[in-house]
Design an enzyme around this catalytic site. Structure first.
Site, PDB file in Angstrom:
ATOM      1  N   HIS A  24      16.516   6.187   2.059  1.00  0.00           N
ATOM      2  CA  HIS A  24      16.159   5.523   3.303  1.00  0.00           C
ATOM      3  C   HIS A  24      17.382   4.788   3.819  1.00  0.00           C
ATOM      4  O   HIS A  24      18.027   4.046   3.084  1.00  0.00           O
ATOM      5  CB  HIS A  24      15.002   4.548   3.082  1.00  0.00           C
ATOM      6  CG  HIS A  24      13.693   5.239   2.869  1.00  0.00           C
ATOM      7  ND1 HIS A  24      13.571   6.598   2.855  1.00  0.00           N
ATOM      8  CD2 HIS A  24      12.444   4.762   2.660  1.00  0.00           C
ATOM      9  CE1 HIS A  24      12.310   6.919   2.653  1.00  0.00           C
ATOM     10  NE2 HIS A  24      11.604   5.819   2.521  1.00  0.00           N
ATOM     11  N   LYS A  30       3.965  -2.666   9.138  1.00  0.00           N
ATOM     12  CA  LYS A  30       4.251  -2.442  10.561  1.00  0.00           C
ATOM     13  C   LYS A  30       2.969  -2.349  11.372  1.00  0.00           C
ATOM     14  O   LYS A  30       2.898  -2.795  12.515  1.00  0.00           O
ATOM     15  CB  LYS A  30       5.082  -1.158  10.732  1.00  0.00           C
ATOM     16  CG  LYS A  30       5.458  -0.841  12.188  1.00  0.00           C
ATOM     17  CD  LYS A  30       6.566   0.185  12.244  1.00  0.00           C
ATOM     18  CE  LYS A  30       6.105   1.542  11.775  1.00  0.00           C
ATOM     19  NZ  LYS A  30       5.247   2.212  12.789  1.00  0.00           N
TER      20      LYS A  30
END
Length: 935
Positions: free
Chosen positions: A158, A549
Site C-alpha cells: 500500500h 472511512k
C-alpha cells in the site's frame, strides 16, 4: 471561534517551551550537530543567502507559535520568494526532518539499551510476559500457550512510503556515520573522520532528488521490501526466539530449546491485485522468485559462515553414526565436492558437513537439481543431523548456538521467505464465473484463471506453504468464497492448487453479517475438506481502513470490536480454530497506532495466542528498519498476544465491555451521525478535493496501485481509496480521519446519561488546570459543537455522564485505545494552519463544521482522559510533536502557497503549473517526513 484558536495558540506555546526544556542532552546534541551540518551543506551548495532564507522562515514560524507575529506575516514572507527559491527551502526543511527522525531513532535505541540492565525484565518484553504467566497460569498452561503461539505480520505494498528508495538508502548511510561519530570508544582523530564522512553523506542526501520521476511497478515494491529482510528481519528473528528461550528456562544455548519458531511473515506485494491491474500472474511468479533468491542467499551465507568457523576436531568430538553415514552417502553422490571439502577441512567432519549444506543451498538457488534441496524439510533434517552429532560429542554450545539459530531461520522463512497471499475483489470473481458459464472469457477473466494456475506452480516449486491464501475483498456472502473454488476447478480441474479462501469484511454492514457468512462457508464442500486437512483452522480478515472511512473512527472501532466478539463466539460454537487477520494501516485513521496496545484491546477470545496483521508502507521501515527497534517491536507484540490470551485478561476485558456496552453504543451512534452529516453532505467530495492536495498526491508515484477507483474527480467517498483519503487529510494538518465525530459521540454519551440521572449536576468538559488535577465545574463549556444542529458557535453543556466515560477510559482497554489514538491524532492537528486549508474550498459551512467538531473533540478527550494537555501522559511522543510542529508549519505555508495558486488560477502556463506542482509535491514529502504519518 477566534477565542478558542487564541487559547489553543497560548497552550501550544507553553507546551512547546516545555518540550524544548525537557529535550534530553544527547538528543539535543545530535539534532544540533545534524542541523548545523545540513546548514553548512546548504550554504556550500546554494550560497549563504539560501541558508539565510531558510533561517528566516525557521525563526518566523517559531515566532508565530509564540504569537510574536501572525501567521499572515509568515504567509506574506513565503509569497515574496520566487518559486525556485521556495523549492530549495522546501528541500531544506524536508532534509532536516529526515535527519531529526534519524536522531530520534538513535536516541530511542540508546534508551532501549540503557534500560536493558539485566536486573529486571523490560516492560512489555518476552521475559516480563513469561514471568507474569508463570506466576498466574503455572508451567503447564504456559507451555500450552507457547506451543500455540503465532505472530503473522503481512507486508503490503500500500503506497504510504513517501520517500524514494534512494532517499531511504541515503538516510541509512547517514545513520551508519552518525553511529560511528557517537561511538564512545572513538578517539579524536577517528571522530573527526567520522564527522567528515557524515558531512559527505548529508551532502549526498541534499543532492539526491526527493521526487520519483517514474512510477513504481509491483516488482520495484517487492525489491524495496526485500531491503527490510536483508538488513533486519533475517537476523532479528532468531534473536527473538533466543530471548523467549532464555525467559522460559535457564541455560539457553546449552540445551534443547523450549522456544519454537512462531513468527511467519506473509506478503501481499506482488499478490494483491484488487484494484491494481499492474499485478498479473507473471508479476506474482517473479515476486516469489525474488523472495526465494533473497532468502536462499541469506541461508547460504549463514551456513557458509557457520561451516567456516565450526572447527570441532574429530579428536575432541567425532561424528555420530548418523552424520558419518550422511557424509558417506554424500561422497557416493558428489565425490568431487566432498573430496574438496575434506581437503579444506581435514578431520573436521562437522565443518565439512556444514560447508556441504551451504553448497546444497547454493545449488537450490541456482536450480542445480542434482545437488539442490527439494524442500526446507530436507535442509532441516541435515541441520538437525549435525546438531545431534555435536550434542553426542559433548559440543552442546556449538549445537544449540549458531546452528539452532539457522534452524529457526529455516523454520521461519523456508525457501520462500514470506507466504505470498493473493487478493482480488469479489465482483471480479462473479463476473469471471458469469463469463465462463456463458462460454466466453475476457482478458480479465483469463488473468484470474492464470493467477490460480500460477498458485499451483508456486506450490509445486516451493511447497503449499509458500502460497495458499486467497483473500476475497468485499465478501458479502458465502457465494463469494465458493466462487474462488469453482474458478480453481475451471482453471485446473482435479489439479487445482490447495486454497484457503479468506473472506475480507470491510463495510459496516458486512462486518455485522460476518458470522452468518461464515456459517454459510461451513456448507461449502471445499471448505469442509480444508477444515479437515488443517485441523479446523479458519482465517477471517477484518478491514479497518474502509470501515473507518465509511463510519468514522469511533463507530468503526466499536463496530470492529463487536464483529470480533461475535466471530470469537461463533468459532467456539462451531469448534473452529479462528485466526483474525487485522487489516490495519499505519495512520490512526486506518486502524494504526501502537500494535501491542491494539492487541490488548481486542475482544475476549479473539486472540487465543494468534495475531495476524498487515504492516504497510512506512510502517515496515519504522518497525523493521533497525534491528534493535525490530526486536523491541516483535517482543512488545508477542508480550501482548500472550497476555491477551490469558483467562484473567479476557475476563477483565469481557466484564468492562459488558459494563460499558450501552455507553459504547451511544458514542458510536452519535459519532457516526456526526461523521456522515459531513462526509455525505452534497458537495463534500468536491470540496475535499479543493482544500487538500488529493489530486496532486497521485503525481508522487507512491506505488503501483491507482489512487482511486475509476476515473475523474471523486463524486463520493466510495470513489476514494482509504490511503489517499488519510494521506490528504494529514497534509492539511486536520487529520480528520483520526478523530472526527468522536467529540459528538462523547457529548451525546454524557447527555444520554443525564436522562437516567436527572438529579446529577451538569458540568462542562472538566479539563484539568495546569497542575494536572481535574476539578469539576458547573459553568457553561467552552467547546463548540455541531452534534445537535450542525451550527458552530453554540456553547455546549456537558452532562453528568462524563464520570462514566472516565471510568470506561480507566477500565476498558478498547475505549482507552480509542481515546489515546484520537488524542495522538489531535496532537498532530494544527487548528490555525488547518483553517487556512479549509478556506480554499469556498464552503465556510464545511470549514466551520470541521473546526467546531475539532474543538469539541479536543475538549472532551481532555476531559475524559483527565489530561491538562494533549499527550500529557506520553512525554516522549509529546516532545517530538511539539518540537516538530513549527518546522512542519514552514512546509505547510510553502504548500499552501502552491496549492492556493493552483486552485485560484485557471490561466497558468504549463511551465508555471509544473513549477508550482514541484513545490507542492516537495512540501508533501516534507510534511509526511515531519509528521511521520502519511496513509
Amino acid at each position: 471561534m477566534a477565542a478558542i484558536a487564541s487559547q489553543q495558540a497560548d497552550r501550544s506555546f507553553t507546551e512547546r517551551h516545555s518540550a524544548v526544556s525537557e529535550m534530553p542532552d544527547e538528543l539535543r546534541a545530535d539534532v544540533r550537530m545534524l542541523g548545523e551540518s545540513l546548514g553548512r551543506v546548504i550554504a556550500e551548495d546554494g550560497g549563504p543567502d539560501l541558508l539565510s532564507d531558510v533561517e528566516r522562515l525557521r525563526k518566523a514560524v517559531i515566532a508565530a507559535r509564540r504569537r510574536e507575529i501572525s501567521v499572515d506575516e509568515v504567509a506574506a514572507m513565503v509569497a515574496e520568494w520566487p518559486i525556485e527559491r521556495s523549492v530549495q527551502i522546501a528541500r531544506a526543511f524536508t532534509c532536516y526532518f529526515h535527519l531529526v527522525n534519524l536522531a530520534e531513532e538513535h536516541y530511542r535505541i540508546r534508551i532501549l539499551r540503557s534500560r536493558d540492565t539485566g536486573e529486571a525484565a523490560l516492560p512489555d518484553s518476552l521475559a516480563q510476559a513469561v514471568a507474569e504467566l508463570k506466576h498466574d497460569l503455572g508451567e503447564d498452561e504456559l507451555t500450552r500457550l507457547i506451543a500455540d503461539l503465532e505472530f503473522r505480520p503481512v507486508l503490503t505494498a500500500h503506497p504510504t512510503e513517501a520517500r524514494r528508495r534512494a532517499i531511504a538508502t541515503a538516510i541509512q548511510r547517514v545513520s551508519a556515520q552518525l553511529a560511528e561519530y557517537n561511538a564512545p570508544e572513538r578517539g579524536a582523530q577517528e571522530r573527526q573522520e567520522a564527522h567528515r564522512r557524515l558531512l559527505e553523506e548529508i551532502d549526498l542526501l541534499w543532492r539526491t532528488a526527493q521526487l520519483r520521476h517514474t512510477k513504481l511497478d509491483p516488482l520495484d515494491e517487492v525489491r524495496t521490501a526485500m531491503a527490510a529482510f536483508d538488513e533486519t528481519l533475517f537476523r532479528t528473528v532468531p534473536r527473538v526466539y533466543r530471548s523467549l528461550d532464555a525467559a522460559l528456562a535457564e541455560g539457553t544455548g546449552t540445551r534443547e530449546p523450549k522456544a519454537k519458531a512462531y513468527i511467519r511473515y506473509g506478503s501481499w506485494i506482488g499478490g494483491d491485485r484488487d484494484g491494481n491491474p499492474n499485478v498479473t500472474a507473471r508479476v506474482t511468479r517473479e515476486a516469489v522468485l525474488i523472495q526465494a533468491d533473497h532468502v536462499l542467499t541469506a541461508l547460504e551465507n549463514a551456513a557458509t559462515r557457520i561451516g567456516r568457523t565450526l572447527t570441532v576436531s574429530a579428536t575432541f568430538g567425532g561424528p555420530s553414526k548418523d552424520l558419518a553415514d550422511a557424509i558417506a552417502l554424500a561422497v557416493d553422490d558428489h565425490p568431487e565436492l566432498v573430496s574438496e571439502l575434506a581437503t579444506r577441512a581435514p578431520r573436521e567432519p562437522h565443518r565439512q558437513w556444514m560447508l556441504f549444506v551451504a553448497a546444497r543451498i547454493a545449488a537450490t538457488r541456482r536450480r542445480d537439481l542434482d545437488l539442490a534441496y527439494r524442500s526446507p524439510d530436507e535442509l532441516l533434517r541435515d541441520l538437525r543431523t549435525c546438531q545431534a552429532s555435536l550434542v553426542a560429542g559433548g559440543a552442546v554450545r556449538q549445537a544449540y548456538g549458531e546452528i539452532q539459530q539457522l534452524i529457526w531461520q529455516v523454520e521461519t522463512f523456508g525457501f520462500h521467505l514470506a507466504e505470498l497471499e493473493v487478493r482480488q475483489h469479489s465482483q471480479v470473481h462473479a463476473t469471471a464465473l458469469e463469463e465462463l458459464r456463458e462460454g466466453k472469457t475476457s482478458e480479465r477473466t483469463e488473468e484470474v484463471l492464470a493467477t490460480i494456475r500460477m498458485i499451483a506452480w508456486i506450490q509445486e516449486r516451493f511447497g503449499v506453504r509458500a502460497c495458499h491464501r486467497y483473500v476475497v475483498s468485499f465478501t458479502r456472502s458465502a457465494d463469494d468464497v465458493a466462487a474462488v473454488y469453482e474458478l480453481a476447478e475451471h482453471a485446473l480441474g482435479a489439479r487445482a492448487p490447495v486454497l484457503d479462501v479468506v473472506p475480507l469484511f470491510e463495510s459496516g454492514e458486512d462486518l455485522a453479517n460476518s458470522a452468518d457468512v461464515l456459517s454459510g462457508m461451513l456448507r461449502i464442500p471445499a471448505v469442509q475438506r480444508r477444515l479437515e486437512q488443517a485441523g479446523r483452522r479458519l482465517e477471517v480478515m477484518l478491514g479497518y481502513s474502509d470501515s473507518a472511512k465509511e463510519l468514522g473512527p469511533a463507530a468503526a472501532t466499536l463496530k470492529l470490536y463487536d464483529a470480533q466478539a461475535e466471530l470469537a463466539s461463533w468459532a467456539l460454537t462451531n469448534d473452529i480454530r479462528l485466526t483474525l487477520f487485522h487489516g490495519r494501516g499505519g495512520a490512526l485513521g486506518r486502524g494504526g497506532g501502537p500494535a501491542n496496545r491494539a492487541v490488548l484491546a481486542q475482544a475476549p477470545g479473539s486472540v487465543s495466542g494468534r495475531f495476524k496483521v498487515t504492516e504497510q508502507g512506512e510502517v515496515i521501515f519504522a518497525r523493521y528498519g533497525h534491528p534493535a527497534i525490530a526486536l523491541r517491536h516483535i517482543e512488545q507484540v508477542t508480550n501482548a498476544v500472550l497476555l491477551a490470551s490469558t483467562p484473567s485478561v479476557e475476563s477483565r476485558t469481557a466484564d468492562a465491555a459488558a459494563r460499558y456496552r450501552l455507553l459504547a453504543e451511544r458514542v458510536a451512534s452519535a459519532s457516526e451521525r456526526a461523521y456522515r452529516s459531513l462526509t455525505e453532505a452534497p458537495g463534500f467530495p468536491e470540496w475535499f478535493g479543493l482544500v487538500s492536495p488529493l489530486e496532486e498526491i497521485g503525481s508522487l508515484r507512491l506505488g503501483s496501485r491507482p489512487a482511486r477507483r475509476g476515473l475523474g474527480a471523486p463524486k463520493s467517498l466510495d470513489d476514494l481509496r482509504a490511503i489517499p483519503w488519510v494521506f490528504a487529510w494529514a497534509q492539511t494538518r486536520v487529520n480528520l480521519p483520526g478523530w472526527y465525530g468522536l467529540g459528538s459521540g462523547l457529548l451525546a454519551a454524557t447527555r444520554t446519561a443525564e436522562d437516567t440521572a436527572p438529579s446529577a449536576p451538569a458540568t462542562t468538559a472538566a479539563v484539568p488546570p495546569e497542575n494536572g488535577r481535574a476539578e469539576p465545574t458547573t459553568e457553561i463549556g467552552r467547546a463548540e459543537s455541531t452534534a445537535e444542529n450542525g451550527r458552530a458557535g453554540s456553547p455546549v453543556e456537558i452532562g453528568p455522564g462524563l464520570e462514566e466515560l472516565r471510568r470506561a477510559y480507566r477500565e476498558w482497554p478498547l475505549f482507552a485505545s480509542l481515546l489515546d489514538n484520537a488524542e495522538m491524532s489531535l496532537a498532530k492537528t494544527d487548528r490555525q494552519i488547518a483553517a487556512r486549508y479549509l478556506a480554499l474550498g469556498g464552503r465556510q459551512d464545511f470549514a466551520d463544521q470541521v473546526l467546531a467538531e475539532y474543538d469539541l473533540t479536543r475538549e472532551l478527550v481532555l476531559a475524559v482522559t483527565g489530561h491538562s494537555r494533549l499527550l500529557e501522559s506520553r512525554r516522549v511522543l509529546s516532545r517530538a510533536v511539539q518540537l516538530r510542529d513549527p518546522y512542519v508549519d514552514a512546509l505547510s505555508h510553502l504548500q499552501l502557497r502552491a496549492l492556493s495558486a493552483l486552485r485560484a488560477a485557471s490561466d497558468l502556463s504549463g511551465d508555471e503549473r509544473e513549477r508550482l506542482e514541484t513545490l507542492l509535491l516537495l512540501s508533501v514529502n516534507g510534511v509526511a517526513a515531519g509528521l511521520q504519518n502519511t496513509g
